[in-house]
Motif scaffolding. Sequence first.
Motif, PDB file in Angstrom:
ATOM      1  N   SER A   1       4.792   7.027   1.420  1.00 31.67           N
ATOM      2  CA  SER A   1       5.008   6.805  -0.017  1.00 31.67           C
ATOM      3  C   SER A   1       6.187   7.063  -0.597  1.00 31.67           C
ATOM      4  O   SER A   1       6.668   6.590  -1.692  1.00 31.67           O
ATOM      5  CB  SER A   1       3.994   7.941  -0.637  1.00 31.67           C
TER       6      SER A   1
ATOM      7  N   ASP B   1      -6.468   2.852  -3.224  1.00 30.61           N
ATOM      8  CA  ASP B   1      -6.605   4.202  -2.689  1.00 30.61           C
ATOM      9  C   ASP B   1      -5.366   5.065  -3.045  1.00 30.61           C
ATOM     10  O   ASP B   1      -4.215   4.578  -3.308  1.00 30.61           O
ATOM     11  CB  ASP B   1      -6.613   4.065  -1.034  1.00 30.61           C
TER      12      ASP B   1
ATOM     13  N   GLU C   1      -2.221   7.526  -2.914  1.00 31.54           N
ATOM     14  CA  GLU C   1      -1.117   7.483  -2.060  1.00 31.54           C
ATOM     15  C   GLU C   1      -1.188   8.875  -1.307  1.00 31.54           C
ATOM     16  O   GLU C   1      -1.729   9.748  -1.906  1.00 31.54           O
ATOM     17  CB  GLU C   1       0.106   7.324  -2.795  1.00 31.54           C
TER      18      GLU C   1
ATOM     19  N   ASP D   1      -0.351   4.496   1.146  1.00 29.21           N
ATOM     20  CA  ASP D   1      -1.710   5.204   1.695  1.00 29.21           C
ATOM     21  C   ASP D   1      -1.866   4.938   3.229  1.00 29.21           C
ATOM     22  O   ASP D   1      -2.525   5.147   3.641  1.00 29.21           O
ATOM     23  CB  ASP D   1      -3.092   4.414   1.044  1.00 29.21           C
TER      24      ASP D   1
END
Length: 222
Positions: A50, A42, A44, A175
Amino acid sequence: EGSAAAAKADRLQAKLEGSFAQIFVFPPPAGEAEHHLDGSEDDEVPGKASNLKWAVGKVHQHFVQRGTTELDRVVLTVADADCLFHPMYFSAVTADVLRMRQSGGGQQWAMWQAPQLPFRNYDMSPAPSRVWAYISSMYEFGGVSSLDAGCHHMVFSGYSVHLQLAAEAELWDGDVIAEDHHAYLKGFFFSAYTTGVKAAGKRLLGGASPVGCPPADRPWLC
């Protein structure tokens, strides 16, 4: 993000460089993806999780490349931008780390949490936010206080964690929005995995350790 984030980093570095031995700035690259164990991925989400994933990885890499042999002495502290730490917070964490080292170790599997008291802008907040501030304060203060009795309480907002645990367990995923609870759960299950599978004498993360001074409040509340 972008030039605004870089300018803010430069301002903070110029303002605080005399207060720290070293200040590192690691701007995260754009367009990164989170790769999962099942092979999926996925994009970020720009934000605290992150940023921590990128920055902590870079800090750990810096210490390894520098040849630092005592990584078990390094403790990270995570905070939101509006978090105010009590003047004795870091002294309390340091004292607890030293106590754990003297009593046989385990500090590399620990996280530290002070009660969160969201009263910094209480007077300017609307009534619903004030009500929630009291509810949240009772919950967080009670949860942190229960740690002394052997109970569990997940870290929240501002907390400290050992660098070794953060690096080996890869506590932050790009994510995820709720990075604090997510990091606690990853640390918990990673220590359980390490204890059960590797049997390397490393103990289970039994919960966060309490720090008696709240980080986000008026100083006279502690």
